[in-house]
Design a protein around this motif. Sequence first.
Motif, PDB file in Angstrom:
ATOM      1  N   ASN A 181      10.421  -6.626  18.608  1.00  0.00           N
ATOM      2  CA  ASN A 181      10.230  -7.898  19.301  1.00  0.00           C
ATOM      3  C   ASN A 181      10.257  -9.063  18.322  1.00  0.00           C
ATOM      4  OD1 ASN A 181       7.646  -7.663  18.168  1.00  0.00           O
ATOM      5  ND2 ASN A 181       6.737  -8.809  19.843  1.00  0.00           N
ATOM      6  N   ASN A 182      10.533 -10.211  18.885  1.00  0.00           N
ATOM      7  CA  ASN A 182      10.505 -11.441  18.108  1.00  0.00           C
ATOM      8  C   ASN A 182       9.071 -11.976  18.224  1.00  0.00           C
ATOM      9  OD1 ASN A 182      10.611 -14.053  17.194  1.00  0.00           O
ATOM     10  ND2 ASN A 182      12.542 -14.557  18.223  1.00  0.00           N
ATOM     11  N   PRO A 183       8.298 -11.932  17.144  1.00  0.00           N
ATOM     12  CA  PRO A 183       6.883 -12.306  17.245  1.00  0.00           C
ATOM     13  C   PRO A 183       6.670 -13.764  17.648  1.00  0.00           C
ATOM     14  CG  PRO A 183       7.518 -11.933  14.945  1.00  0.00           C
ATOM     15  CD  PRO A 183       8.689 -11.539  15.795  1.00  0.00           C
ATOM     16  N   THR A 184       7.667 -14.604  17.465  1.00  0.00           N
ATOM     17  CA  THR A 184       7.467 -16.014  17.795  1.00  0.00           C
ATOM     18  C   THR A 184       7.552 -16.287  19.300  1.00  0.00           C
ATOM     19  OG1 THR A 184       9.784 -16.524  17.404  1.00  0.00           O
ATOM     20  CG2 THR A 184       8.288 -16.852  15.556  1.00  0.00           C
ATOM     21  N   CYS A 185       8.239 -15.407  20.059  1.00  0.00           N
ATOM     22  CA  CYS A 185       8.389 -15.663  21.496  1.00  0.00           C
ATOM     23  C   CYS A 185       8.056 -14.449  22.354  1.00  0.00           C
ATOM     24  CB  CYS A 185       9.818 -16.103  21.805  1.00  0.00           C
ATOM     25  SG  CYS A 185      11.005 -14.800  21.446  1.00  0.00           S
ATOM     26  N   GLY A 186       7.977 -13.270  21.727  1.00  0.00           N
ATOM     27  CA  GLY A 186       7.666 -12.042  22.472  1.00  0.00           C
ATOM     28  C   GLY A 186       8.886 -11.371  23.075  1.00  0.00           C
ATOM     29  N   ASP A 187      10.063 -11.951  22.917  1.00  0.00           N
ATOM     30  CA  ASP A 187      11.264 -11.310  23.457  1.00  0.00           C
ATOM     31  C   ASP A 187      11.527  -9.990  22.727  1.00  0.00           C
ATOM     32  OD1 ASP A 187      11.762 -13.200  25.379  1.00  0.00           O
ATOM     33  OD2 ASP A 187      13.064 -14.414  24.112  1.00  0.00           O
ATOM     34  N   VAL A 188      12.202  -9.101  23.443  1.00  0.00           N
ATOM     35  CA  VAL A 188      12.338  -7.724  22.953  1.00  0.00           C
ATOM     36  C   VAL A 188      13.791  -7.278  22.968  1.00  0.00           C
ATOM     37  CG1 VAL A 188      11.825  -5.320  23.601  1.00  0.00           C
ATOM     38  CG2 VAL A 188      10.036  -7.054  23.748  1.00  0.00           C
TER      39      VAL A 188
ATOM     40  N   HIS B 195      15.299  -8.296  26.630  1.00  0.00           N
ATOM     41  CA  HIS B 195      15.412  -9.670  27.107  1.00  0.00           C
ATOM     42  C   HIS B 195      15.243 -10.626  25.939  1.00  0.00           C
ATOM     43  CE1 HIS B 195      10.973  -9.907  27.142  1.00  0.00           C
ATOM     44  NE2 HIS B 195      11.054  -8.675  27.560  1.00  0.00           N
ATOM     45  N   GLY B 196      16.090 -11.631  25.935  1.00  0.00           N
ATOM     46  CA  GLY B 196      16.060 -12.610  24.860  1.00  0.00           C
ATOM     47  C   GLY B 196      16.795 -13.853  25.286  1.00  0.00           C
ATOM     48  N   CYS B 197      16.780 -14.848  24.443  1.00  0.00           N
ATOM     49  CA  CYS B 197      17.438 -16.124  24.747  1.00  0.00           C
ATOM     50  C   CYS B 197      18.958 -16.008  24.532  1.00  0.00           C
ATOM     51  CB  CYS B 197      16.864 -17.205  23.843  1.00  0.00           C
ATOM     52  SG  CYS B 197      17.168 -16.867  22.096  1.00  0.00           S
ATOM     53  N   THR B 198      19.642 -17.097  24.794  1.00  0.00           N
ATOM     54  CA  THR B 198      21.102 -17.136  24.626  1.00  0.00           C
ATOM     55  C   THR B 198      21.509 -16.755  23.206  1.00  0.00           C
ATOM     56  OG1 THR B 198      21.265 -18.872  26.278  1.00  0.00           O
ATOM     57  CG2 THR B 198      23.113 -18.683  24.753  1.00  0.00           C
ATOM     58  N   ILE B 199      20.829 -17.323  22.228  1.00  0.00           N
ATOM     59  CA  ILE B 199      21.182 -17.057  20.827  1.00  0.00           C
ATOM     60  C   ILE B 199      20.955 -15.579  20.502  1.00  0.00           C
ATOM     61  CG2 ILE B 199      20.512 -17.526  18.413  1.00  0.00           C
ATOM     62  CD1 ILE B 199      21.960 -19.872  19.574  1.00  0.00           C
ATOM     63  N   SER B 200      19.825 -15.063  20.923  1.00  0.00           N
ATOM     64  CA  SER B 200      19.492 -13.664  20.638  1.00  0.00           C
ATOM     65  C   SER B 200      20.494 -12.717  21.301  1.00  0.00           C
ATOM     66  CB  SER B 200      18.073 -13.398  21.135  1.00  0.00           C
ATOM     67  OG  SER B 200      17.849 -12.040  21.292  1.00  0.00           O
ATOM     68  N   THR B 201      20.813 -12.972  22.561  1.00  0.00           N
ATOM     69  CA  THR B 201      21.738 -12.101  23.293  1.00  0.00           C
ATOM     70  C   THR B 201      23.144 -12.183  22.699  1.00  0.00           C
ATOM     71  OG1 THR B 201      20.434 -12.435  25.289  1.00  0.00           O
ATOM     72  CG2 THR B 201      22.641 -11.538  25.592  1.00  0.00           C
TER      73      THR B 201
ATOM     74  N   GLN C 297      13.803 -22.667  13.711  1.00  0.00           N
ATOM     75  CA  GLN C 297      12.995 -21.937  14.700  1.00  0.00           C
ATOM     76  C   GLN C 297      13.828 -20.905  15.463  1.00  0.00           C
ATOM     77  OE1 GLN C 297      13.987 -25.044  14.861  1.00  0.00           O
ATOM     78  NE2 GLN C 297      14.422 -25.677  16.958  1.00  0.00           N
ATOM     79  N   ARG C 298      15.184 -20.987  15.347  1.00  0.00           N
ATOM     80  CA  ARG C 298      16.045 -20.024  16.049  1.00  0.00           C
ATOM     81  C   ARG C 298      16.533 -18.891  15.140  1.00  0.00           C
ATOM     82  NH1 ARG C 298      17.164 -22.057  21.017  1.00  0.00           N
ATOM     83  NH2 ARG C 298      17.014 -19.878  21.573  1.00  0.00           N
ATOM     84  N   ILE C 299      16.187 -18.937  13.865  1.00  0.00           N
ATOM     85  CA  ILE C 299      16.683 -17.906  12.940  1.00  0.00           C
ATOM     86  C   ILE C 299      16.199 -16.514  13.378  1.00  0.00           C
ATOM     87  CG2 ILE C 299      16.605 -17.053  10.546  1.00  0.00           C
ATOM     88  CD1 ILE C 299      16.621 -20.007   9.647  1.00  0.00           C
ATOM     89  N   LYS C 300      14.946 -16.442  13.811  1.00  0.00           N
ATOM     90  CA  LYS C 300      14.404 -15.128  14.253  1.00  0.00           C
ATOM     91  C   LYS C 300      15.141 -14.623  15.499  1.00  0.00           C
ATOM     92  CE  LYS C 300       9.840 -14.570  12.317  1.00  0.00           C
ATOM     93  NZ  LYS C 300       9.577 -15.689  11.447  1.00  0.00           N
ATOM     94  N   CYS C 301      15.591 -15.542  16.351  1.00  0.00           N
ATOM     95  CA  CYS C 301      16.378 -15.137  17.533  1.00  0.00           C
ATOM     96  C   CYS C 301      17.683 -14.489  17.070  1.00  0.00           C
ATOM     97  CB  CYS C 301      16.725 -16.337  18.405  1.00  0.00           C
ATOM     98  SG  CYS C 301      15.332 -17.341  18.929  1.00  0.00           S
ATOM     99  N   ALA C 302      18.348 -15.130  16.122  1.00  0.00           N
ATOM    100  CA  ALA C 302      19.667 -14.665  15.675  1.00  0.00           C
ATOM    101  C   ALA C 302      19.576 -13.368  14.878  1.00  0.00           C
ATOM    102  CB  ALA C 302      20.335 -15.750  14.836  1.00  0.00           C
TER     103      ALA C 302
END
Length: 144
Positions: free
Chosen positions: A36-43, A63-69, A123-128
Amino acid sequence: MALSRLDSLYKAVIADHSRSPHHHGFLEGVEQLQLNNPTCGDVINLSVKFKDGVIEDIAFAGHGCTISTASSSMMTDAVIGKTKEEALRLADIFSKMVQGETDDQQKELGEAELMAGVSKFPQRIKCATLSWNALKKAIERSEM
Ligand code: FES
């Protein structure tokens, strides 16, 4: 091509990967790795099938944001058919790139290179990097 048009093209490719992600789902008979991404909880749930040290197949869900997906989709395209060592090297190149360290090696990432712009949004680096970090863990676990 004008910079703004190029930027729009990058955004369109990223949006496309997010809307219709490649290698999305689960691989049968393969243990999943969840991170999971600890900053948002997405997995992300990642399944990687190795054969003779090569990534024979890979799939992700969660589930994740646009950048993560989009980044997960691009990561799967980049590493399928690669050896574990090659995949780890790409993960390292990707990680440096999104932190603003750019060089010619990032071309080896394929479309994942389009994520370079994330370096402007710390703040989006962890998503990517979520999927790439999951891949590193899956490779680590396969060595145990
Ligand atoms: Fe959660 Fe991007 S906001 S992974």
